[in-house]
Design a protein around this motif. Structure first.
Motif, PDB file in Angstrom:
ATOM      1  N   GLY A  26       0.822  -1.211   0.000  1.00  0.00           N
ATOM      2  CA  GLY A  26       0.000   0.000   0.000  1.00  0.00           C
ATOM      3  C   GLY A  26       0.852   1.255   0.000  1.00  0.00           C
ATOM      4  N   ILE A  27       1.920   1.225   0.818  1.00  0.00           N
ATOM      5  CA  ILE A  27       2.830   2.375   0.866  1.00  0.00           C
ATOM      6  C   ILE A  27       3.494   2.580  -0.490  1.00  0.00           C
ATOM      7  N   ALA A  28       3.918   1.468  -1.083  1.00  0.00           N
ATOM      8  CA  ALA A  28       4.559   1.557  -2.400  1.00  0.00           C
ATOM      9  C   ALA A  28       3.594   2.106  -3.445  1.00  0.00           C
ATOM     10  N   LEU A  29       2.328   1.620  -3.390  1.00  0.00           N
ATOM     11  CA  LEU A  29       1.327   2.111  -4.348  1.00  0.00           C
ATOM     12  C   LEU A  29       1.039   3.586  -4.123  1.00  0.00           C
ATOM     13  N   ARG A  30       0.964   3.980  -2.839  1.00  0.00           N
ATOM     14  CA  ARG A  30       0.721   5.394  -2.546  1.00  0.00           C
ATOM     15  C   ARG A  30       1.886   6.261  -3.015  1.00  0.00           C
ATOM     16  N   LYS A  31       3.113   5.754  -2.795  1.00  0.00           N
ATOM     17  CA  LYS A  31       4.273   6.506  -3.271  1.00  0.00           C
ATOM     18  C   LYS A  31       4.258   6.616  -4.788  1.00  0.00           C
ATOM     19  N   GLU A  32       3.909   5.481  -5.431  1.00  0.00           N
ATOM     20  CA  GLU A  32       3.848   5.486  -6.895  1.00  0.00           C
ATOM     21  C   GLU A  32       2.772   6.448  -7.386  1.00  0.00           C
ATOM     22  N   ALA A  33       1.595   6.398  -6.713  1.00  0.00           N
ATOM     23  CA  ALA A  33       0.511   7.300  -7.096  1.00  0.00           C
ATOM     24  C   ALA A  33       0.889   8.752  -6.839  1.00  0.00           C
TER      25      ALA A  33
END
Length: 289
Positions: A111-118
Motif C-alpha cells: 500500500g505504501i509503495a502504491l501510494r508513493k507510486e501514485a
C-alpha cells in the motif's frame, strides 16, 4: 486429594476406615479385658495393642497405594499430553500470527509503495500540466467568485507587464480599460445568472506601461453545489488583428466617402458620363445619361 474423583478409591477408603475402626474397637476391648484379668502381664497387653494390621488391611493399603500410583502416573501422562497440545497450539498460534504479521506487513508495504507510486505519478502529472499551462501560447488565469485573481501563468506577466506577484490577489479590473469595466462585469454576471458554461468576448486592456492592447477572452464558469466558485479564463492577444480590422474599417469608410463624393461630381456634371466593361456592360452612369 487424588481419590476425590475416583469412586474405587473412595470405596477402598471407606473399607479401610471400617477395618481400622474394627481394630480400634478390638484393641479397646482387649485392654479392658486385660485390666479385669489378674494374671495378664503388661507385655502381653502391649503386644496385643501394637500388633501389626492383618493381611486384609495391608492388602487394602497396598491396593490403594498402587491405584494412587497409577492415578498419579495417568495424570502425569495427561498433563504431559495437555502440555504438549498446549505447546503445539501455542507454536501453531505463533506461526499463524507470524504469517499474518508478514501478510499484513506485505500489504502495508504494498500500500505504501502504491501510494508513493501514485504520489509520484500525481506529482509528475502536476508538473506536466503546470508546464503545459506555463508554456501555453495563451494567457491563463483563474478568479474567485469576487473576481480576484487566484492563479495566473507567465504569459499573463508577458502580456500585461505586471509580475505574477502583482497580479495575484488583485481584481481583474486593474487590467481592463476603464470604459470597458462595466461591460466585462455585466458579462460575468449574465454568464452566471443564465448558467452559460463558456462565453467569448473582445475588449481592450491597459498594460503596466499604459499601453492599450486588444484581447479575446474565453471565460469558463466554475461552480460547485450550484454555487459560483469563480471563472477560468483563457486570453489571447489580438491587437494586430484588431488594428488590421480597424484599418480595414477605416479604409472602407474612406472609400465609401470617396465614392459618394465621386458620384456627386458625376451626377452634377453637364455631360453624359458612363463606364462600360469589355463586354459592353454598363458599370457606372451619371444622372445625365
Amino acid at each position: 486429594l487424588l481419590i476425590n474423583d475416583n469412586p474405587e478409591q473412595k470405596n477402598n477408603l471407606e473399607k479401610l476406615y471400617t477395618l481400622l475402626r474394627g481394630n480400634k474397637i478390638f484393641q479397646d476391648q482387649l485392654i479392658q479385658d486385660s485390666k479385669k484379668s489378674i494374671t495378664p502381664s503388661s507385655e502381653m497387653v502391649l503386644k496385643t495393642i501394637n500388633s501389626k494390621p492383618d493381611m486384609s488391611t495391608k492388602s487394602l493399603l497396598l491396593a490403594m497405594v498402587d491405584i494412587e500410583r497409577n492415578l498419579v502416573k495417568g495424570r502425569i501422562i495427561d498433563f504431559e499430553r495437555s502440555y504438549r497440545q498446549s505447546l503445539s497450539i501455542g507454536i501453531a498460534g505463533c506461526i499463524i500470527s507470524f504469517v499474518l504479521i508478514i501478510v499484513v506487513l506485505y500489504h502495508v508495504n504494498k500500500g505504501i509503495a502504491l501510494r508513493k507510486e501514485a504520489s509520484a505519478e500525481s506529482h509528475f502529472n502536476e508538473l506536466k500540466y503546470k508546464s503545459l499551462i506555463e508554456n501555453a501560447g495563451a494567457v491563463m488565469f483563474t478568479t474567485d467568485s469576487f473576481g480576484n485573481m487566484q492563479f495566473v501563468n507567465r504569459k499573463a506577466s508577458q502580456l500585461t507587464g505586471y509580475s505574477i506577484d502583482e497580479l495575484m490577489g488583485n481584481h481583474f479590473s486593474i487590467l481592463v480599460d476603464p470604459d470597458w469595466v462595466e461591460t466585462i462585469t455585466l458579462n460575468y454576471i449574465e454568464q452566471y445568472k443564465n448558467g452559460v458554461e463558456e462565453t467569448l468576448i473582445e475588449f481592450p486592456i491597459i498594460t503596466k506601461n499604459k499601453e492599450t492592447k486588444w484581447v479575446e477572452q474565453s471565460a469558463v464558469l466554475l461552480q460547485a453545489d450550484n454555487k459560483l466558485k469563480g471563472f477560468q479564463c483563457i486570453v489571447r492577444d489580438i491587437s494586430d488583428k484588431k488594428i488590421m480590422q480597424m484599418e480595414l474599417e477605416e479604409s472602407a469608410l474612406t472609400l465609401k466617402k470617396s465614392q459618394k463624393m465621386y458620384q456627386s461630381v458625376l451626377d452634377n456634371t453637364p455631360s453624359v458620363v458612363y463606364i462600360k466593361d469589355c463586354k459592353g456592360r454598363y458599370l457606372m452612369i451619371n444622372k445625365r445619361f
